[in-house]
Design a protein around this motif. Structure first.
Motif, mmCIF file in Angstrom:
data_model
loop_
_atom_site.group_PDB
_atom_site.id
_atom_site.type_symbol
_atom_site.label_atom_id
_atom_site.label_comp_id
_atom_site.label_asym_id
_atom_site.label_seq_id
_atom_site.Cartn_x
_atom_site.Cartn_y
_atom_site.Cartn_z
ATOM 1 N N LEU A 20 54.393 31.657 37.901
ATOM 2 C CA LEU A 20 52.945 31.824 37.951
ATOM 3 C C LEU A 20 52.497 32.305 39.325
ATOM 4 N N SER A 21 53.189 31.874 40.377
ATOM 5 C CA SER A 21 52.854 32.349 41.722
ATOM 6 C C SER A 21 53.056 33.859 41.829
ATOM 7 N N TRP A 22 54.097 34.367 41.179
ATOM 8 C CA TRP A 22 54.334 35.812 41.175
ATOM 9 C C TRP A 22 53.157 36.547 40.546
ATOM 10 N N LEU A 23 52.648 36.033 39.417
ATOM 11 C CA LEU A 23 51.511 36.662 38.752
ATOM 12 C C LEU A 23 50.261 36.604 39.626
ATOM 13 N N VAL A 24 50.090 35.510 40.360
ATOM 14 C CA VAL A 24 48.925 35.389 41.237
ATOM 15 C C VAL A 24 48.995 36.418 42.358
ATOM 16 N N VAL A 25 50.171 36.586 42.965
ATOM 17 C CA VAL A 25 50.317 37.561 44.039
ATOM 18 C C VAL A 25 50.128 38.975 43.500
#
Length: 460
Positions: free
Chosen positions: A118-123
């Motif tokens: 999910l952090s990847w999608l946020v970035v």
């Protein structure tokens, strides 16, 4: 309730320079907001025309919009106005570059694996929204450069089958150029910054929710974190903010960027040679240049492949970037949590895919400047475009194969060092007449790092 920020004072954070790209992006955003507040006080978001009578002599008596007139006033009449404009623009470029480098670091070190998908999608969302904010911002001065960008956007919208004309009319409030500033100004000043704030908060919450990812090293395992206490990291972070703000100010004070007074007012009937999109959006322009000029009629409507194909290709490329962590997990079946980052050479396939993607992006990016290259190097524009078309097809597969072979070669080299030690340059002749080179043994921790394992290597 166990909240992400509980026990923050006793939390430990890894200390590595490549982990700072996210902070640089956030601090650049802070500088953007502060300089943007100053600019908003003097900018007029209106396309109503006035006759320019300011201090810039070449434009005196020229009809311009109030948007361009206020931008020129900020540049030449407001004390510190030009510094704020350039600070705003340079900080935007730094922010985009930092987010891209952060994404690349996450990709090549496998920092996107569970529990950080999910952090990847946020970035990735930060990158897309930042590009949108930058696009809307560069359109606000209503100069020739921004007018050309909007003309390209209008052409892309109108080339969309069935709904293109309606989308263009909705965006521009009628026939192009219309009053697009009425849409872009609130987006740039309120909506997109608010979305960026939400995404930065989400990134911070997710970072505190999970154990920090760290590079393999002495004493570092999947179950612990080796680094600095939170208070030390906070002090270093404050220093980093001062550094980012200082570098941005130096760039704004010494390097001219977006000199709208040289371009003049936007005019749909004119074009300005040598002016291209911002570097982070140049791949879209390059794709439009490389697409074949095919057209065909479907149900009485003309479909232009020269526009649809590059837009579809770039959209698919960005979509693949967004969902890559999920695709890799499905293909590899790896659903375990990982807190140790890996060296790019330890996964040749992933690294090859990443370099192939960079090559694809780079060819499109370079193609956007084909006309300028042709003028500078006295080459044929058509020959350059044909060369870029070939590179776009051949380049990514070749980059994948070459990168993968390099990674495998580096793995073999690491394995040899782990087994025999480091060469010290001393050659000894044996009694039987043969020659051997002496090696210096390496410790077990270094051997484990070369092997890419997450547990200490056995033996000495």
């Amino acid at each position: 309730m166990n909240r992400p920020w509980n026990n923050l004072r006793v939390r430990v954070f890894p200390d590595h320079w490549s982990l700072l790209f996210g902070q640089i992006a956030f601090y650049s955003f802070v500088v953007i907001v502060l300089s943007g507040v100053v600019l908003t006080a003097y900018y007029e978001p209106s396309v109503d025309h006035v006759v320019y009578d300011g201090p810039y002599t070449p434009l005196r008596g020229v009809p311009v919009s109030r948007a361009l007139d206020s931008t020129l006033a900020i540049s030449f009449e407001v004390r510190g106005g030009l510094l704020m404009r350039q600070l705003h623009h340079w900080s935007t470029l730094i922010m985009v570059a930092a987010i891209i480098l952060h994404l690349l670091r996450l990709f090549f070190t496998a920092g996107f694996r569970r529990p950080r998908r999910l952090s990847w999608l946020v970035v990735f969302g930060l990158l897309i929204v930042t590009m949108g904010a930058a696009l809307t911002g560069t359109s606000l001065p209503d100069d020739m450069a921004s007018g050309m960008s909007l003309a390209v956007l209008d052409g892309v919208l109108k080339a969309t089958p069935f709904v293109g004309s309606a989308l263009s009319e909705l965006l521009f409030g009628g026939q192009f150029p219309g009053d697009v500033i009425a849409w872009f100004y609130p987006l740039h000043v309120v909506v997109l910054p608010a979305v960026l704030v939400v995404l930065f908060v989400a990134a911070a919450v997710l970072a505190l929710k999970h154990k920090p990812a760290q590079f393999a090293g002495p004493g570092r395992t999947e179950d612990n974190v080796v680094g600095r206490p939170a208070i030390v990291s906070a002090v270093k972070s404050a220093g980093l903010f001062c550094f980012v703000a200082g570098v941005s100010l130096v760039m704004a004070a010494t390097a001219t960027i977006n000199p709208v007074w040289l371009y003049g007012p936007a005019d749909p009937a004119n074009a300005s040679a040598g002016v291209g999109p911002a570097w982070y959006l140049a791949f879209l322009d390059g794709a439009l240049r490389l697409a074949p000029g095919w057209e065909f009629v479907v149900w009485g409507r003309t479909v232009t492949v020269a526009v649809l194909l590059p837009v579809a290709a770039c959209t698919l490329f960005l979509a693949l970037v967004a969902v890559y962590p999920f695709l890799e997990e499905r293909l590899t079946g790896d659903r375990k949590d990982h807190h140790l980052l890996v060296r790019p050479r330890h996964n040749p396939t992933r690294t090859g895919i990443g370099v192939a993607g960079i090559t694809f992006y780079g060819v499109l990016w370079a193609a956007a400047g084909a006309d300028t290259m042709a003028v500078l190097f006295h080459l044929s524009v058509n020959a350059l475009l044909h060369a870029f078309q070939i590179l776009l097809i051949v380049g990514p597969p070749a980059a994948f194969v070459i990168t993968r072979r390099i990674c495998l070669g580096l793995q073999n080299q690491d394995a040899e060092i782990a087994e025999h030690g480091l060469e010290i340059g001393t050659v000894i002749r044996q009694p039987d007449g043969g020659y051997i080179e002496k090696h210096r043994p390496i410790d077990a921790e270094r051997r484990r790092q070369l092997a890419g394992a997450s547990r200490p290597a056995s033996g000495t």
